[in-house]
Structure formats: C-alpha cells, structure tokens
Enzyme design. Structure first.
Site, PDB file in Angstrom:
ATOM      1  N   TYR A  50     169.325  49.799 -60.255  1.00 51.38           N
ATOM      2  CA  TYR A  50     168.954  48.522 -60.900  1.00 51.38           C
ATOM      3  C   TYR A  50     169.825  48.247 -62.139  1.00 51.38           C
ATOM      4  CZ  TYR A  50     164.530  49.085 -58.245  1.00 51.38           C
ATOM      5  OH  TYR A  50     163.575  49.283 -57.277  1.00 51.38           O
ATOM      6  N   HIS A 111     165.677  57.278 -53.102  1.00 52.64           N
ATOM      7  CA  HIS A 111     165.476  55.831 -52.968  1.00 52.64           C
ATOM      8  C   HIS A 111     165.294  55.368 -51.515  1.00 52.64           C
ATOM      9  CE1 HIS A 111     166.261  52.015 -55.531  1.00 52.64           C
ATOM     10  NE2 HIS A 111     165.516  51.713 -54.499  1.00 52.64           N
TER      11      HIS A 111
END
Ligand SMILES: NC(=O)c1ccc[n+]([C@@H]2O[C@H](COP(=O)([O-])OP(=O)(O)OC[C@H]3O[C@@H](n4cnc5c(N)ncnc54)[C@H](OP(=O)(O)O)[C@@H]3O)[C@@H](O)[C@H]2O)c1
Length: 283
Positions: A50, A111
C-alpha cells in the site's frame, strides 16, 4: 464507553472492527489513522504494497501524542508482499515494515498464496520473523480453505487470521467453517463491497428499522458472525458512521436476508494465483 467487541485467537484479543488503509495516499492514511484512533478504532490494517506504512505509523504516533491511545491499545496488521516469499526477502521486508511503521506489528500476513517458493520455506520464514520479534503473531490473506489448512499444517505458530474478501454479495461458508475448525479467524476485506452496499434496497430497509445506514447494517452483519471487518474511508464522518455499530443487534431473520444477497458473481477482487481456486460455494 463503546462496547468494543473482540475475538480471542490463540490468547490474542483482536478487535472485530478495524480500519483499512488500502488506496489511501500517505497524507490521507496519516490523517485518517489518527482520526480513526480518536473515534475509538483500535485495529489498523495496512500492507507493504500500500506504500503507506510510514504514514500509518505517523498517524498512530499523532494519536498517541494527542493522548487518544497508547501503543498497547492498538492491534496493528501489515502484510508480506508476494515478491518477498523467499526466506531472505521475507525477513528483509519484515524488518523494513517494522522500521517504516516505527512499531512492531501485532500481525504479519502472507498477502496472497503463491505456488513458489516451496511453502515450507515461506511458512518457515514467517515463523522465524515471529521468533525474531519482528511481529507478535502471524497469519494469511486470500488463502482458500484447502490452502489455509495446508499452511497451518506447515506453521509452528497459530495462523491467527485469514484475511479474505467478504461482504453481503459473497458466500463464505467453507472458509468460515475452516477457520473455526483451525481455531483461527476470518477478517473481511472490502467489507462494504467497496461502497456498493450504500444503494442496496435490502440493507437500507433493514437499516431503517434500526435507525442505521446500509454500511452500519453490513458491518454489524459481519461482526455478529464473529468476523473481523476493516472498512476504509477517507472521510471522518464515514469513519464515525462505520464505528457506530455497537448499540444494535440484527435478528437472525435479518442476518438471513443479508446472507441471501450473495451471488456467484459477487467477487470484486480476483488476484488469486492460477495455481489455486476459490472455494466453490454454489454447488
Ligand atoms: N488482503 C487483501 O488482499 C486486501 C484487499 C483489499 C482490501 N484489503 C483491506 O481491506 C480494507 C477495506 O477494503 P476496501 O478498501 O477495498 O473497501 P471497503 O472498505 O469495502 O470500501 C471502501 C469504499 O467504500 C466507501 N465507504 C466507506 N464507508 C462507507 C459507508 N459507510 N457508506 C458508503 N460508502 C462507504 C469509501 O469511500 P470514501 O473514502 O469516499 O468514504 C471507499 O470508496 C482495505 O482498505 C485494506 O486495508 C485487503
């Protein structure tokens, strides 16, 4: 004081309502994390990919400086990106994430599942990161049920959550059962279906009966299933709205009406490696 619900996994209390930061610019991430902690959120979700871990850390420091929280009040999650699943890369990123945040995270997730490198290497390195004190707990993100079980069988430490897409337009029966079976938890990403819930007639009708919005009904539906929800917003008023879900309860009939909104094409983010398949919930 708000009734802050939590799920306890492996002795760790994880707040059921968190604040997501995907797609927030560093400026918005810092501002909104500080606002979220002021409002009462005690769980923050970010990821290396991010590109806002440092800003999330700044937002936490701002809230601590303002006297709203202490570090120990907060559950902080970040994630190992798929390019870092080899032992050396994983440990390097775990150190980098902790340094960017300025805090040891409470939870470090893989992830997305990947076929390579061998899972023994990746799960071994994730456990090593925990043993080295680079995170308090470890877990997964986007692992279908069979892969969730396989990962746990290769992990010395409990994988305390599997963070997956979940909202009223998706069924998740098998994964929820698997998490229960493994003594783990499910965290719902895109819990508001990226804002799509706002115009839903059923959710709005249920909301009217409780004096609540479609978003509040959706978040309540998730936490009533003992599912952790991490809604994201760049707006303070919405962060307040999304946190105001602890003073009402949905009936089992209302819960079922929301479950009935699920459809086979409800998935919003399909970035699963072709080596794996989502659990088929429609057979
Ligand atoms: N592990 C993974 O692979 C993965 C993938 C995706 C996301 N995540 C995590 O999950 C978090 C949440 O998912 P998400 O960001 O995809 O989507 P989301 O939380 O479902 O929805 C966010 C969107 O909904 C709007 N919104 C927020 N509150 C609202 C409300 N009460 N009513 C109507 N609209 C509302 C926001 O707009 P405004 O900003 O204008 O309010 C934003 O556009 C992420 O931020 C991230 O931390 C993880």
């Amino acid at each position: 004081m708000t009734d802050q619900l939590a799920i306890t996994v492996d002795g760790h209390a994880i707040p059921l309502l968190g604040f997501g930061t995907w797609n927030l610019t560093p400026e918005d991430a810092r501002r909104m994390v500080a606002e979220a902690l002021r409002i009462g959120y005690r769980h923050i979700d970010t990821a290396w990919i991010y590109h806002n871990e440092a800003a999330v850390g700044d937002g936490i420091r701002d809230a601590i400086a303002a006297g709203h929280v202490t570090r120990d009040d907060i559950w902080l999650t970040t994630k190992i990106w798929v390019a870092h699943f080899d032992r050396e890369g994983l440990l390097k990123q775990a150190r980098e994430s902790a340094a960017s945040l300025g805090f040891t995270p409470d939870l470090l997730l893989l992830h997305w599942p990947k076929a390579e490198p061998a899972w023994e290497e990746t799960l071994g390195a994730l456990n090593e990161a925990k043993d080295l004190g680079l995170t308090r707990t470890i877990g997964l993100s986007n692992f279908p049920a069979a892969e969730f079980r396989r990962a746990q069988s290769l992990s010395k430490a409990k994988l305390v959550t599997n963070q997956v897409e979940y909202h009223p337009y998706l069924k998740l029966t098998k994964l929820l059962e698997t998490a229960r079976d493994l003594g783990s938890s499910i965290t719902a990403w895109s819990p508001l279906a990226q804002g799509k819930i706002a115009d839903d007639a059923t959710l709005n009708a249920i909301g009217r009966a409780h004096g609540k919005t479609a978003g509040q009904v959706t978040l309540r539906w998730l936490i009533q299933q003992n599912v952790i929800a991490i809604p994201r917003t760049a707006k303070v008023s919405r962060a307040e709205e999304n946190f105001d879900v602890f003073d009402f309860r949905l009936s089992s009939e209302e819960m079922d009406r929301i479950h009935a909104l699920a459809s086979p094409d409800g998935r919003l983010g399909d970035w699963l490696d072709k080596a794996f398949n989502w659990d088929e919930e429609w057979r």
